[in-house]
Scaffold this motif. Structure first.
Motif, PDB file in Angstrom:
ATOM      1  N   ALA A 161      -0.181 -56.309  15.711  1.00  8.20           N
ATOM      2  CA  ALA A 161      -0.136 -55.930  17.123  1.00  8.20           C
ATOM      3  C   ALA A 161      -0.485 -57.102  18.033  1.00  8.20           C
ATOM      4  O   ALA A 161      -0.002 -57.183  19.172  1.00  8.20           O
ATOM      5  CB  ALA A 161      -1.070 -54.758  17.387  1.00  8.20           C
ATOM      6  N   ALA A 162      -1.318 -58.029  17.551  1.00 16.46           N
ATOM      7  CA  ALA A 162      -1.677 -59.199  18.350  1.00 16.46           C
ATOM      8  C   ALA A 162      -0.464 -60.068  18.654  1.00 16.46           C
ATOM      9  O   ALA A 162      -0.464 -60.829  19.629  1.00 16.46           O
ATOM     10  CB  ALA A 162      -2.742 -60.019  17.630  1.00 16.46           C
ATOM     11  N   PHE A 163       0.565 -59.937  17.826  1.00 21.58           N
ATOM     12  CA  PHE A 163       1.811 -60.683  18.038  1.00 21.58           C
ATOM     13  C   PHE A 163       2.916 -59.767  18.575  1.00 21.58           C
ATOM     14  O   PHE A 163       4.098 -60.101  18.500  1.00 21.58           O
ATOM     15  CB  PHE A 163       2.244 -61.347  16.726  1.00 21.58           C
ATOM     16  N   GLU A 164       2.506 -58.609  19.098  1.00 22.92           N
ATOM     17  CA  GLU A 164       3.430 -57.609  19.667  1.00 22.92           C
ATOM     18  C   GLU A 164       4.461 -57.158  18.648  1.00 22.92           C
ATOM     19  O   GLU A 164       5.637 -56.946  18.960  1.00 22.92           O
ATOM     20  CB  GLU A 164       4.097 -58.148  20.931  1.00 22.92           C
ATOM     21  N   ILE A 165       3.997 -57.001  17.399  1.00 26.43           N
ATOM     22  CA  ILE A 165       4.845 -56.531  16.309  1.00 26.43           C
ATOM     23  C   ILE A 165       4.440 -55.109  15.965  1.00 26.43           C
ATOM     24  O   ILE A 165       3.255 -54.825  15.784  1.00 26.43           O
ATOM     25  CB  ILE A 165       4.708 -57.438  15.076  1.00 26.43           C
ATOM     26  N   GLU A 166       5.421 -54.231  15.862  1.00 22.10           N
ATOM     27  CA  GLU A 166       5.141 -52.840  15.517  1.00 22.10           C
ATOM     28  C   GLU A 166       5.184 -52.658  13.998  1.00 22.10           C
ATOM     29  O   GLU A 166       6.104 -53.134  13.330  1.00 22.10           O
ATOM     30  CB  GLU A 166       6.153 -51.909  16.176  1.00 22.10           C
ATOM     31  N   THR A 167       4.184 -51.962  13.479  1.00 22.86           N
ATOM     32  CA  THR A 167       4.165 -51.597  12.057  1.00 22.86           C
ATOM     33  C   THR A 167       4.928 -50.291  11.900  1.00 22.86           C
ATOM     34  O   THR A 167       4.496 -49.248  12.376  1.00 22.86           O
ATOM     35  CB  THR A 167       2.726 -51.427  11.556  1.00 22.86           C
ATOM     36  N   LEU A 168       6.062 -50.331  11.220  1.00 32.40           N
ATOM     37  CA  LEU A 168       6.891 -49.142  11.032  1.00 32.40           C
ATOM     38  C   LEU A 168       6.443 -48.324   9.822  1.00 32.40           C
ATOM     39  O   LEU A 168       6.431 -47.095   9.869  1.00 32.40           O
ATOM     40  CB  LEU A 168       8.364 -49.548  10.881  1.00 32.40           C
ATOM     41  N   ARG A 169       6.101 -48.991   8.751  1.00 32.66           N
ATOM     42  CA  ARG A 169       5.541 -48.322   7.566  1.00 32.66           C
ATOM     43  C   ARG A 169       4.533 -49.261   6.928  1.00 32.66           C
ATOM     44  O   ARG A 169       4.689 -50.487   6.999  1.00 32.66           O
ATOM     45  CB  ARG A 169       6.628 -47.958   6.544  1.00 32.66           C
ATOM     46  N   LEU A 170       3.525 -48.658   6.287  1.00 36.38           N
ATOM     47  CA  LEU A 170       2.503 -49.444   5.603  1.00 36.38           C
ATOM     48  C   LEU A 170       2.148 -48.697   4.317  1.00 36.38           C
ATOM     49  O   LEU A 170       1.652 -47.579   4.377  1.00 36.38           O
ATOM     50  CB  LEU A 170       1.284 -49.631   6.502  1.00 36.38           C
ATOM     51  N   VAL A 171       2.424 -49.331   3.176  1.00 39.93           N
ATOM     52  CA  VAL A 171       2.243 -48.698   1.870  1.00 39.93           C
ATOM     53  C   VAL A 171       1.345 -49.586   1.008  1.00 39.93           C
ATOM     54  O   VAL A 171       1.691 -50.747   0.751  1.00 39.93           O
ATOM     55  CB  VAL A 171       3.593 -48.496   1.152  1.00 39.93           C
ATOM     56  N   ARG A 172       0.202 -49.062   0.564  1.00 41.47           N
ATOM     57  CA  ARG A 172      -0.625 -49.840  -0.367  1.00 41.47           C
ATOM     58  C   ARG A 172      -0.044 -49.666  -1.761  1.00 41.47           C
ATOM     59  O   ARG A 172       0.077 -48.542  -2.265  1.00 41.47           O
ATOM     60  CB  ARG A 172      -2.082 -49.374  -0.324  1.00 41.47           C
ATOM     61  N   VAL A 173       0.269 -50.788  -2.409  1.00 46.19           N
ATOM     62  CA  VAL A 173       0.946 -50.732  -3.700  1.00 46.19           C
ATOM     63  C   VAL A 173       0.060 -51.198  -4.850  1.00 46.19           C
ATOM     64  O   VAL A 173       0.425 -51.008  -6.017  1.00 46.19           O
ATOM     65  CB  VAL A 173       2.253 -51.551  -3.684  1.00 46.19           C
ATOM     66  N   ALA A 174      -1.102 -51.791  -4.560  1.00 42.98           N
ATOM     67  CA  ALA A 174      -1.981 -52.226  -5.643  1.00 42.98           C
ATOM     68  C   ALA A 174      -3.398 -52.420  -5.120  1.00 42.98           C
ATOM     69  O   ALA A 174      -3.610 -52.802  -3.970  1.00 42.98           O
ATOM     70  CB  ALA A 174      -1.487 -53.526  -6.277  1.00 42.98           C
ATOM     71  N   VAL A 175      -4.357 -52.143  -6.005  1.00 38.93           N
ATOM     72  CA  VAL A 175      -5.770 -52.474  -5.781  1.00 38.93           C
ATOM     73  C   VAL A 175      -6.180 -53.343  -6.959  1.00 38.93           C
ATOM     74  O   VAL A 175      -6.211 -52.866  -8.108  1.00 38.93           O
ATOM     75  CB  VAL A 175      -6.653 -51.218  -5.701  1.00 38.93           C
ATOM     76  N   GLY A 176      -6.461 -54.622  -6.694  1.00 39.91           N
ATOM     77  CA  GLY A 176      -6.719 -55.547  -7.783  1.00 39.91           C
ATOM     78  C   GLY A 176      -5.560 -55.512  -8.766  1.00 39.91           C
ATOM     79  O   GLY A 176      -4.393 -55.590  -8.363  1.00 39.91           O
ATOM     80  N   PRO A 177      -5.818 -55.355 -10.068  1.00 43.58           N
ATOM     81  CA  PRO A 177      -4.746 -55.333 -11.059  1.00 43.58           C
ATOM     82  C   PRO A 177      -4.063 -53.975 -11.200  1.00 43.58           C
ATOM     83  O   PRO A 177      -3.098 -53.854 -11.956  1.00 43.58           O
ATOM     84  CB  PRO A 177      -5.479 -55.691 -12.358  1.00 43.58           C
ATOM     85  N   LEU A 178      -4.561 -52.964 -10.485  1.00 47.85           N
ATOM     86  CA  LEU A 178      -4.027 -51.609 -10.630  1.00 47.85           C
ATOM     87  C   LEU A 178      -2.866 -51.401  -9.666  1.00 47.85           C
ATOM     88  O   LEU A 178      -3.037 -51.446  -8.442  1.00 47.85           O
ATOM     89  CB  LEU A 178      -5.129 -50.579 -10.346  1.00 47.85           C
ATOM     90  N   ALA A 179      -1.673 -51.158 -10.209  1.00 47.98           N
ATOM     91  CA  ALA A 179      -0.473 -50.983  -9.395  1.00 47.98           C
ATOM     92  C   ALA A 179      -0.133 -49.504  -9.253  1.00 47.98           C
ATOM     93  O   ALA A 179      -0.345 -48.706 -10.163  1.00 47.98           O
ATOM     94  CB  ALA A 179       0.707 -51.724 -10.017  1.00 47.98           C
ATOM     95  N   LEU A 180       0.433 -49.156  -8.097  1.00 51.23           N
ATOM     96  CA  LEU A 180       0.867 -47.781  -7.845  1.00 51.23           C
ATOM     97  C   LEU A 180       1.974 -47.371  -8.802  1.00 51.23           C
ATOM     98  O   LEU A 180       2.029 -46.226  -9.262  1.00 51.23           O
ATOM     99  CB  LEU A 180       1.348 -47.663  -6.394  1.00 51.23           C
ATOM    100  N   GLY A 181       2.856 -48.299  -9.104  1.00 52.81           N
ATOM    101  CA  GLY A 181       3.943 -48.018 -10.048  1.00 52.81           C
ATOM    102  C   GLY A 181       4.880 -46.948  -9.520  1.00 52.81           C
ATOM    103  O   GLY A 181       5.161 -46.871  -8.325  1.00 52.81           O
TER     104      GLY A 181
END
Length: 232
Positions: free
Chosen positions: A192-212
């Motif tokens: 947002a500081a660069f006037e960019i809109e986040t359309l989607r945000l998906v967490r795909v991993a925490v450390g070595p653990l992947a969502l898969g």
């Protein structure tokens, strides 16, 4: 006493405080009404409503959080919560490890193992969390470098540890973003500081653990190897 009930996986600390104040908790057969009463669960007999309470087997779960759910057990505004995804499962009291905001999706962990949760959320560990983020423009390398250089927002310095383009079209792009700290709405605020809109945000991993390939809204238990890899 309330802290012990929470550590044993019986309830949240707030729920434990309410139980103690209501006189529903006994310690060695005597009612305790002070939520701050110091107790060693290894030495004491604790009961709630007459039922003995002991340490529960540790539970470690991952959820593919859908958009539109808040990360809390009860919401004063009546919004749907992530706990709706756990309905029908035979579980002890579990709590989310960290948060994803209502508009965010992806990997969210739950556990009744407070030591495990504390290790994962310890800022000193700088545990990487990886996100796929759709934005409303096609960035260049210079802009990605500015994301990593960071900004100051409301007196707080925020930066993305890593940012790279996964794929881009004419008007939008998907980024892979890595964070090693957990500031509130950090990615959205940097963009947002660069006037960019986040359309989607998906967490795909925490450390070595992947969502898969875990389906949206689905839950599964972590394997012992996954728990160990996360420092459990």
């Amino acid at each position: 006493m309330a802290r012990v009930l929470s550590k044993l996986g019986h309830c949240s600390r707030a729920q434990g405080e309410a139980l103690v104040r209501a006189g529903r908790v006994t310690l060695d057969g005597r009612v305790v009404r002070d939520p701050e009463h110091r107790t060693d669960p290894a030495q004491a007999a604790i009961a709630v409503d007459g039922a003995p309470i002991g340490a529960r087997a540790p539970v470690h779960l991952m959820l593919n959080k859908p958009r539109g759910l808040v990360t809390t057990r009860d919401d004063p505004e009546g919004r749907p919560t992530v706990f709706s995804c756990l309905d029908g499962l035979d579980l002890p009291h579990v709590a989310p490890v960290g948060r994803l905001d209502k508009a965010s999706e992806g990997l969210l962990l739950f556990t009744n193992d407070t030591a495990f949760a504390d290790r994962l959320t310890d800022p000193a560990r700088h545990l990487d969390k990886t996100y796929h983020v759709q934005i409303d423009r096609r960035p260049d390398d210079a802009l990605l470098a500015r994301f990593e250089a960071g900004i100051v927002d409301r007196g707080e310095r925020l930066a993305l540890k890593q940012a790279r383009i996964l794929r881009a079209g004419e008007r939008t792009a998907w980024l892979e973003v890595v964070l090693d700290e957990g500031r509130n709405r950090q990615i959205r605020r940097v963009l947002a500081a660069f006037e960019i809109e986040t359309l989607r945000l998906v967490r795909v991993a925490v450390g070595p653990l992947a969502l898969g390939d875990l389906a949206k809204g689905a839950v599964r238990a972590l394997t012992p190897a996954e728990v160990a890899a996360l420092g459990g």
